[in-house]
Design a protein around this motif. Structure first.
Motif, PDB file in Angstrom:
ATOM      1  N   HIS A  36       7.587  -0.624  11.626  1.00 21.08           N
ATOM      2  CA  HIS A  36       7.479   0.834  11.496  1.00 21.08           C
ATOM      3  C   HIS A  36       7.159   1.228  10.054  1.00 21.08           C
ATOM      4  N   GLU A  37       7.859   0.590   9.091  1.00 18.59           N
ATOM      5  CA  GLU A  37       7.608   0.896   7.678  1.00 18.59           C
ATOM      6  C   GLU A  37       6.187   0.517   7.261  1.00 18.59           C
ATOM      7  N   VAL A  38       5.718  -0.635   7.716  1.00 13.44           N
ATOM      8  CA  VAL A  38       4.368  -1.069   7.370  1.00 13.44           C
ATOM      9  C   VAL A  38       3.336  -0.123   7.971  1.00 13.44           C
ATOM     10  N   ASP A  39       3.534   0.281   9.223  1.00 14.58           N
ATOM     11  CA  ASP A  39       2.601   1.205   9.872  1.00 14.58           C
ATOM     12  C   ASP A  39       2.526   2.524   9.106  1.00 14.58           C
ATOM     13  N   GLU A  40       3.685   3.066   8.713  1.00 14.97           N
ATOM     14  CA  GLU A  40       3.716   4.333   7.968  1.00 14.97           C
ATOM     15  C   GLU A  40       3.030   4.175   6.607  1.00 14.97           C
ATOM     16  N   ARG A  41       3.295   3.065   5.934  1.00 13.53           N
ATOM     17  CA  ARG A  41       2.699   2.849   4.613  1.00 13.53           C
ATOM     18  C   ARG A  41       1.201   2.562   4.701  1.00 13.53           C
ATOM     19  N   LEU A  42       0.779   1.880   5.760  1.00 14.56           N
ATOM     20  CA  LEU A  42      -0.661   1.638   5.931  1.00 14.56           C
ATOM     21  C   LEU A  42      -1.411   2.947   6.171  1.00 14.56           C
ATOM     22  N   THR A  43      -0.800   3.854   6.923  1.00 11.99           N
ATOM     23  CA  THR A  43      -1.418   5.167   7.150  1.00 11.99           C
ATOM     24  C   THR A  43      -1.621   5.876   5.813  1.00 11.99           C
ATOM     25  N   ARG A  44      -0.586   5.858   4.957  1.00 14.43           N
ATOM     26  CA  ARG A  44      -0.694   6.466   3.622  1.00 14.43           C
ATOM     27  C   ARG A  44      -1.721   5.733   2.761  1.00 14.43           C
ATOM     28  N   THR A  45      -1.786   4.415   2.901  1.00 20.76           N
ATOM     29  CA  THR A  45      -2.721   3.610   2.106  1.00 20.76           C
ATOM     30  C   THR A  45      -4.162   3.996   2.400  1.00 20.76           C
ATOM     31  N   TYR A  46      -4.519   4.041   3.673  1.00 19.01           N
ATOM     32  CA  TYR A  46      -5.912   4.316   4.032  1.00 19.01           C
ATOM     33  C   TYR A  46      -6.286   5.785   3.837  1.00 19.01           C
ATOM     34  N   ALA A  47      -5.287   6.643   3.673  1.00 22.00           N
ATOM     35  CA  ALA A  47      -5.562   8.058   3.384  1.00 22.00           C
ATOM     36  C   ALA A  47      -5.606   8.333   1.874  1.00 22.00           C
ATOM     37  N   ALA A  48      -5.132   7.387   1.075  1.00 20.73           N
ATOM     38  CA  ALA A  48      -5.055   7.593  -0.382  1.00 20.73           C
ATOM     39  C   ALA A  48      -6.441   7.705  -0.999  1.00 20.73           C
ATOM     40  N   ARG A  49      -6.558   8.614  -1.964  1.00 24.47           N
ATOM     41  CA  ARG A  49      -7.832   8.810  -2.651  1.00 24.47           C
ATOM     42  C   ARG A  49      -7.769   8.397  -4.124  1.00 24.47           C
ATOM     43  N   THR A  50      -6.561   8.293  -4.682  1.00 23.84           N
ATOM     44  CA  THR A  50      -6.419   7.935  -6.097  1.00 23.84           C
ATOM     45  C   THR A  50      -5.407   6.805  -6.252  1.00 23.84           C
ATOM     46  N   TYR A  51      -5.420   6.181  -7.432  1.00 23.83           N
ATOM     47  CA  TYR A  51      -4.434   5.159  -7.750  1.00 23.83           C
ATOM     48  C   TYR A  51      -3.022   5.742  -7.705  1.00 23.83           C
ATOM     49  N   ALA A  52      -2.881   6.995  -8.119  1.00 24.36           N
ATOM     50  CA  ALA A  52      -1.562   7.634  -8.130  1.00 24.36           C
ATOM     51  C   ALA A  52      -0.974   7.729  -6.728  1.00 24.36           C
ATOM     52  N   GLU A  53      -1.810   7.830  -5.726  1.00 23.25           N
ATOM     53  CA  GLU A  53      -1.319   7.870  -4.343  1.00 23.25           C
ATOM     54  C   GLU A  53      -1.006   6.474  -3.815  1.00 23.25           C
ATOM     55  N   LEU A  54      -1.690   5.459  -4.337  1.00 18.77           N
ATOM     56  CA  LEU A  54      -1.465   4.087  -3.871  1.00 18.77           C
ATOM     57  C   LEU A  54      -0.225   3.433  -4.499  1.00 18.77           C
TER      58      LEU A  54
END
Length: 194
Positions: A36-54
């Protein structure tokens, strides 16, 4: 608002997002995150636009080396190396510890063990100089790490390196120099037989 470090506001690319995704997959395999944690973090990862978001996505994972941080970090080659000497009793670094750019291992009459599984690493290269005597040097490594022993001399000792493959995305390579003397230099994974 001005910042002293412009790196976090720089735009991230597909390769940057893949580095973070690979770190998350490794953390899942190591049992640090659940599905569940990996799925949530992967969603945020592929939506990230900057290094600050990653960066916050993997900030709580040990050994998560981000290439843009390593490339823009201040040069640390001039810092004093960590020297680990084992004269009559074994010396080790385990658990959470900060890995400097340079380490000197001196296994005189006993063993030096460096366990990197929970260590904090700030770059993708670690220089390890071995000043061998009659002891051994053992490296315990997380998945995806690489060890280059081409410049390590084995006078009377032996070199057993199971981590010759190139480092995984965002993972460091340990460059080993010096001489093992009459002992053994070996690398292993999280499990004893790896």
């Amino acid at each position: 608002m001005a910042t002293d470090d412009p790196t976090p506001v720089m735009r991230a690319g597909d390769a940057d997002r893949e580095v973070v995704a690979e770190i998350l997959r490794t953390a899942l395999g190591e049992g640090r995150l659940d599905l569940h944690e990996v799925d949530e973090r992967l969603t945020r990862t592929y939506a990230a636009r900057t290094y600050a978001e990653l960066e916050p996505i993997v900030a709580d994972l040990p050994g998560a080396t981000l290439p843009w941080r390593a490339a823009t970090a201040p040069a640390t080659r001039d810092e004093r190396p960590l020297t680990v000497s084992a004269s009559w009793s074994s010396e080790k670094r385990t658990g959470e510890w900060r890995v400097p750019a340079r380490i000197v291992a001196e296994p005189a009459m006993s063993d030096v063990k460096l366990d990197f599984r929970e260590a904090t690493v700030t770059g993708t290269r670690i220089d390890l100089e071995v000043r061998g005597g009659m002891g051994s040097v053992v490296l315990v490594l997380p998945d995806g790490w690489s060890v280059d022993t081409e410049d390590l001399k084995a006078t009377w000792g032996t070199v057993k390196n199971r981590h010759r493959a190139p480092a995984g995305p965002g993972r460091p390579t340990i460059h080993v120099t010096g001489s093992i003397g009459m002992g053994t230099f070996k690398t292993r994974g999280a499990l004893f037989y790896e």
